[in-house]
Design an enzyme around this catalytic site. Structure first.
Site, PDB file in Angstrom:
ATOM      1  N   ASP A 210      13.334  84.909 -23.037  1.00  0.00           N
ATOM      2  CA  ASP A 210      13.308  86.107 -22.188  1.00  0.00           C
ATOM      3  C   ASP A 210      14.229  85.822 -21.009  1.00  0.00           C
ATOM      4  OD1 ASP A 210      11.443  87.484 -23.728  1.00  0.00           O
ATOM      5  OD2 ASP A 210       9.740  86.671 -22.634  1.00  0.00           O
TER       6      ASP A 210
ATOM      7  N   ASP B 217       6.095  96.820 -28.149  1.00  0.00           N
ATOM      8  CA  ASP B 217       5.197  96.266 -27.141  1.00  0.00           C
ATOM      9  C   ASP B 217       3.933  97.111 -27.149  1.00  0.00           C
ATOM     10  OD1 ASP B 217       7.125  94.408 -26.449  1.00  0.00           O
ATOM     11  OD2 ASP B 217       7.955  95.647 -24.845  1.00  0.00           O
TER      12      ASP B 217
END
Length: 251
Positions: A11, A130
């Site tokens: 990330d 998500d």
């Protein structure tokens, strides 16, 4: 039976690998090029690079960083974050990625999934989802987990499968960064309705939790970040454990 894959995730924000808990409380975790090379050397099956603020900041993925990582690794490489058009997908693939991950842009324009999978091949198109628990199941969030959509996550995954997505990268927002284990209930529900591969993300904390999501949760791959970035386990540790409990992996 196909071997299960172990996939470290980078990330990236402002050129650095970071890791949060439940998508907040972000901590620095290192240099993306160094970490990418480390995981390649450790025997990772693939690598995922997510520019986590690109959609929120309404910009594209940092292409130069993608190129730098791609030059150092020799395993399949998936890139996501701010990818919103056929042109941006092409640019990322030409920069060295093998697949692209689309999330916010797919929700805003589902036809992008169909167009991109037809143009580049479904094997190049990963739809990231998500998902956060809600009263009736799980809800899809976009913009790096900042924006609730009101969309049922299970129905959305069925839709993108029909549109031609080659794979789903499914992150449990409730479990993300907690290191308390993946959302097995979510993955069991997904296994009943999807035929395309699913990468489990969010919650890897120990070897047992990875084993559980690949066996009980029937995920095709396990993605992890914190346990690798901060040295809790290596990719080799994970694969040796999985082989010992009878899960087929490439060692």
């Amino acid at each position: 039976m196909l071997a299960k894959r172990i996939i470290p995730c980078l990330d990236v924000r402002d050129g650095r690998v970071v890791k949060g808990t439940n998508f907040v409380n972000i901590r620095d975790a290192g240099d993306p090029v160094e970490l990418g090379k480390r995981y390649d050397d450790q025997g990772a099956d693939e690598l995922v690079f997510l520019d986590i603020t690109a959609s929120h900041e309404k910009r594209g993925t940092t292409v130069e960083m993608v190129k730098k990582v791609a030059r150092e690794i020799f395993i399949p490489f998936t890139v996501g974050g701010g990818i919103s058009s056929i042109e941006s997908i092409e640019m990322i693939l030409k920069s060295g990625a093998d697949k692209v991950s689309i999330n916010t842009s797919a929700v805003e324009d589902p036809s992008l999934v169909k167009k991109s999978s037809s143009f580049f091949g479904s094997q190049c198109i990963v739809v990231a989802v998500d998902a956060k628990r809600c009263e009736n199941g799980w809800e899809v969030y976009t913009h790096g987990g900042r924006k609730p959509t009101g969309i049922d996550a299970l129905k959305w995954m069925q839709e993108v499968q029909e549109l031609g997505a080659g794979e789903i990268l499914l992150t449990s927002m409730d479990c993300d960064g907690t290191q308390t284990g993946y959302d097995l209930e979510l993955h069991k529900a997904v296994d009943k309705i999807l035929s395309i591969p699913v990468i489990a993300s969010g919650g890897a904390g120990n070897l047992e939790s990875i084993g559980e999501v690949l066996t009980e949760g029937r995920a095709d791959a396990a993605l992890a970040a914190s346990i690798f970035h901060y040295g809790t386990y290596t990719v080799k540790d994970v694969k040796e454990y999985l082989a010992k409990i009878g899960v087929e992996v490439r060692i």
